[in-house]
Design a protein around this motif. Structure first.
Motif, short mmCIF file in Angstrom:
data_model
loop_
_atom_site.label_atom_id
_atom_site.label_comp_id
_atom_site.label_asym_id
_atom_site.label_seq_id
_atom_site.Cartn_x
_atom_site.Cartn_y
_atom_site.Cartn_z
N LYS A 208 44.84 46.48 45.59
CA LYS A 208 45.56 47.31 46.54
C LYS A 208 44.62 48.31 47.22
CE LYS A 208 48.96 49.76 48.44
NZ LYS A 208 49.74 49.28 49.61
N LEU A 209 43.68 48.85 46.45
CA LEU A 209 42.79 49.89 46.97
C LEU A 209 41.46 49.32 47.48
CD1 LEU A 209 43.39 52.63 44.25
CD2 LEU A 209 44.44 52.44 46.51
N GLY A 210 41.34 47.98 47.54
CA GLY A 210 40.12 47.35 48.04
C GLY A 210 38.94 47.44 47.10
N MET A 211 39.20 47.64 45.81
CA MET A 211 38.13 47.80 44.83
C MET A 211 37.74 46.48 44.17
SD MET A 211 39.61 51.35 43.13
CE MET A 211 38.25 51.63 42.00
N GLN A 212 38.56 45.44 44.31
CA GLN A 212 38.20 44.10 43.89
C GLN A 212 39.03 43.11 44.70
OE1 GLN A 212 39.45 44.53 39.60
NE2 GLN A 212 40.24 42.45 39.87
N SER A 213 38.59 41.84 44.70
CA SER A 213 39.23 40.87 45.59
C SER A 213 40.16 39.89 44.89
CB SER A 213 38.16 40.08 46.36
OG SER A 213 37.30 39.41 45.44
N ASN A 214 39.93 39.64 43.58
CA ASN A 214 40.76 38.66 42.88
C ASN A 214 40.78 38.96 41.39
OD1 ASN A 214 38.43 37.39 41.65
ND2 ASN A 214 38.07 36.38 43.62
N ILE A 215 41.50 38.11 40.65
CA ILE A 215 41.59 38.24 39.21
C ILE A 215 41.46 36.86 38.59
CG2 ILE A 215 44.12 38.23 39.44
CD1 ILE A 215 44.29 39.67 36.79
N GLU A 216 40.70 36.74 37.52
CA GLU A 216 40.51 35.47 36.82
C GLU A 216 41.41 35.44 35.58
OE1 GLU A 216 36.45 34.65 35.94
OE2 GLU A 216 35.86 34.51 38.04
N LEU A 217 42.19 34.38 35.46
CA LEU A 217 43.12 34.22 34.35
C LEU A 217 43.03 32.81 33.78
CD1 LEU A 217 46.27 35.92 35.95
CD2 LEU A 217 44.75 36.94 34.23
N GLY A 218 43.64 32.61 32.63
CA GLY A 218 43.72 31.29 32.03
C GLY A 218 45.01 30.60 32.44
N ASP A 219 45.71 30.01 31.48
CA ASP A 219 46.98 29.34 31.78
C ASP A 219 48.03 30.35 32.25
OD1 ASP A 219 46.29 26.65 31.10
OD2 ASP A 219 46.32 27.23 28.98
N LEU A 220 48.84 29.92 33.21
CA LEU A 220 49.84 30.81 33.78
C LEU A 220 51.27 30.46 33.37
CD1 LEU A 220 48.46 31.03 37.44
CD2 LEU A 220 47.86 32.44 35.47
N TRP A 221 51.47 29.34 32.70
CA TRP A 221 52.81 28.87 32.39
C TRP A 221 53.40 29.40 31.09
CZ3 TRP A 221 51.95 26.56 27.81
CH2 TRP A 221 50.72 25.96 27.59
N PRO A 222 52.58 29.87 30.10
CA PRO A 222 53.20 30.34 28.86
C PRO A 222 54.23 31.44 29.10
CG PRO A 222 50.83 30.13 28.57
CD PRO A 222 51.10 29.95 30.04
N LYS A 223 55.30 31.40 28.32
CA LYS A 223 56.37 32.39 28.43
C LYS A 223 56.38 33.27 27.19
CE LYS A 223 59.51 29.82 31.48
NZ LYS A 223 60.89 29.31 31.65
N ARG A 224 56.60 34.56 27.42
CA ARG A 224 56.62 35.52 26.32
C ARG A 224 57.84 36.43 26.44
NH1 ARG A 224 53.57 32.34 24.92
NH2 ARG A 224 51.43 32.56 24.13
N ASP A 225 58.23 36.96 25.31
CA ASP A 225 59.30 37.95 25.22
C ASP A 225 58.62 39.31 25.31
OD1 ASP A 225 61.25 39.75 24.23
OD2 ASP A 225 62.23 38.13 23.12
#
Length: 334
Positions: A208-225
């Motif tokens: 939002k503040l232009g301090m980085q451009s992206n984020i690296e993550l692993g799997d996006l499908w796991p669901k958590r409570d």
């Protein structure tokens, strides 16, 4: 010693330790916190944020230091929150995870027992939903409860399961008041940035503040409570106010995927499509992933009167707002 109730918290530098110390201080407790290492980098931060906590140096893998900590604090209540608590890290360092997260629980219980406080000190053991491992042979389609089968799928989950069972063993063998909180994922402003929820909100604020451009993550499908840590420490405290020691699941009773978390977090900064900002990196994918973790908090609600107050959108909103303030302060001081 004063007449105030005394509590010793291991893991005082962690997310739950901070929330719990704040809660107990507000209730008039004398709060002691176990801190590992003479030059712990978190000491100054803890002393600044929680000046009412009396810090004691000690380590879960050093039984002698735990005996000293128990003798010094003489606690009415001991909350064992310390652990190697990152699932991904536990695959890289399984031996250390076992020493701290599993055997450390035994060392804590022994410190209470051999100092003669088996009847005077109530113990809370931080168990975890990771002990279930995403497999449920008892209740297909329903949330895990206190009677569900365990099938941990990480060194962290396995170590926690040992801690859970040794706590129950000391309860049954020595008549100690030991309650285990089987907590599902709980997040918040104090969560470390190595955990996926805080990693997301930290990155979103900086994008939002232009301090980085992206984020690296692993799997996006796991669901958590996912719940709010501030709500969950209230449940911990209630367990030790109950007449008898027992095991309780703390959860929200609903699940959300990492994709849903991303959607809400980016929406907080006015971005509808998060996909251009997210890069999937195989380095963050685990050897064994848990598909879904859903908890059933019915027992805690009925017996302890515990209820979560912050819902899922409220949790994300709270975390993004906090990280925006933090990023703005960092940018201003740069």
């Amino acid at each position: 010693m004063t007449d105030a109730r005394r509590a010793l918290i291991t893991g005082i530098t962690g997310q739950d330790g901070g929330h719990l110390a704040e809660l107990l201080h507000g209730k008039g407790y004398e709060v002691y916190g176990l801190m590992r290492g003479q030059n712990n980098p978190r000491r100054v931060e803890v002393e600044s944020e929680m000046p009412y906590v009396r810090l004691i140096e000690g380590d879960l893998i050093d039984p002698t230091s735990l005996v000293r900590a128990v003798e010094t604090s003489d606690p009415h209540e001991l909350y064992n929150l310390a652990a190697i608590s990152h699932v991904g890290y536990s695959f890289k360092n399984p031996t250390l995870t076992a020493d701290v997260t599993a055997k450390g629980v035994l060392n804590v219980l022994e410190a209470v027992r051999i100092t003669g406080r088996s009847e005077s000190t109530k113990v809370y053991q931080a168990s975890t939903s990771e002990m279930f491992g995403g497999l449920d042979y008892n209740r297909p389609g329903a949330g895990y409860n206190e009677n569900s089968l365990f099938h941990p799928r990480s060194p962290y989950g396995v170590a926690k399961l040992y801690g859970h069972w040794i706590a129950k063993n000391y309860r049954e063998s020595y008549g100690m008041f030991v309650s285990c909180g089987i907590l599902f994922n709980h997040e918040g402003e104090r969560r470390g940035v190595e955990f996926v929820t805080r990693k997301i909100t930290h990155a979103v604020a900086r994008i939002k503040l232009g301090m980085q451009s992206n984020i690296e993550l692993g799997d996006l499908w796991p669901k958590r409570d996912w719940g709010y840590a501030g709500d969950f420490v209230e449940g911990m405290w209630r367990m030790l106010q109950h007449d008898v020691p027992d095991d309780f699941v703390l959860a929200t009773g609903e699940t959300h995927s990492i994709e849903e978390f991303l959607t809400l977090a980016f929406a907080e900064i006015g971005i509808d499509d998060w996909r251009p900002y997210v890069v999937q990196n195989p380095a963050y994918m685990r050897p064994a992933e848990v598909d879904i973790l859903l908890g059933d908090p019915t027992k805690a609600e009925d017996v302890l009167g515990w209820r979560r107050a912050v819902d899922f959108p409220g949790l994300v909103r709270r975390m993004v707002a906090h990280d925006l303030r933090l990023a703005e302060a960092q940018r201003a001081s740069a």
